[in-house]
Scaffold this active site. Structure first.
Site, mmCIF file in Angstrom:
data_model
loop_
_atom_site.group_PDB
_atom_site.id
_atom_site.type_symbol
_atom_site.label_atom_id
_atom_site.label_comp_id
_atom_site.label_asym_id
_atom_site.label_seq_id
_atom_site.Cartn_x
_atom_site.Cartn_y
_atom_site.Cartn_z
ATOM 1 N N ASP A 164 0.860 -1.164 0.000
ATOM 2 C CA ASP A 164 0.000 0.000 0.000
ATOM 3 C C ASP A 164 0.912 1.235 0.000
ATOM 4 O O ASP A 164 2.083 1.144 0.399
ATOM 5 C CB ASP A 164 -0.875 -0.032 1.259
ATOM 6 N N ASP A 194 -0.047 5.080 0.917
ATOM 7 C CA ASP A 194 -0.237 6.055 1.984
ATOM 8 C C ASP A 194 -0.432 5.375 3.333
ATOM 9 O O ASP A 194 -1.308 4.532 3.495
ATOM 10 C CB ASP A 194 -1.443 6.943 1.670
#
Length: 214
Positions: free
Chosen positions: A46, A48
């Site tokens: 991922d 952020d």
């Protein structure tokens, strides 16, 4: 998602067969992991809250700040010959708060700071759009694995919220949750595997260890 295999991702139009045909269910893996299947062929991050500080709807490369351990984690995987990808929800595009070019500029900045990620794939759609690419659905994971030429069942997805875990499970991948301040307690409790920080997660992947269960 664009069908082209490139290092930089583009938005993921539903017409792409790799996305259109992805299963919508997230409760159980689509492709159960075969017994004894432990070799990791790629790690999907991922963006952020996992690799960089989470600046909501960030379109400014100058605001990119790597999280502790991100650069070393990617470097360790690179030295081990394990391909990497980023799989990221970017609904700011669908909300009109960001452009595709904004997301690409931010991704390019992160890519530069990390020394190069194998491929970038992101979903530009609103949560209510029901697209098969937006996490917790499996489309981003499946597309990243396709671009890297690996079986999604041999991938590990590392993220900071439950949607990352569910997307991994829906694609048949292994999930490792690295909690932070925004991770809900119930997401930690439901995670099949957790790590205290990103570098610990990557080191366990490389040594074949399994992280602690909550």
């Amino acid at each position: 998602m664009s069908a082209a295999t490139t290092r930089r991702s583009g938005p993921a139009p539903p017409a792409d067969p790799a996305v259109r045909d992805a299963p919508a269910a997230v409760e159980d893996p689509v492709h159960p992991r075969p017994a004894g299947h432990t070799r990791v062929t790629a790690v999907l991050f991922d963006r952020d809250g996992t690799l960089v500080e989470d600046v909501p709807y960030n379109g400014d490369p100058e605001q990119v700040r790597l999280l502790p351990g991100a650069e070393e984690s990617v470097a360790l995987l690179r030295s081990a010959g394990i391909p990497t990808a980023v799989v990221s929800n970017q609904s700011g595009i669908g909300r009109g708060l960001l452009t595709d070019a904004d997301v690409r500029r931010v991704n390019d900045r992160v890519d530069t700071l990390l020394g190069g990620i194998g491929t970038w794939v992101y979903c530009p759609h609103l949560p209510e759009a029901g697209c098969p690419c937006r996490k917790p659905r499996p489309g981003l994971v499946l597309e990243a694995a396709r671009r890297l030429g690996v079986d999604p069942r041999s991938c590990v997805v590392i993220g900071d919220i439950g949607a990352d875990v569910l997307a991994a499970r829906a694609a048949g991948a292994r999930a490792v949750l690295v909690p932070n301040a925004v991770t809900r307690p119930e997401e930690v409790a439901a995670a099949p595997e957790t790590a205290g920080d990103l570098l610990t997660a990557v080191r366990r992947i490389l040594t074949g260890e399994r992280g602690e269960r909550p």
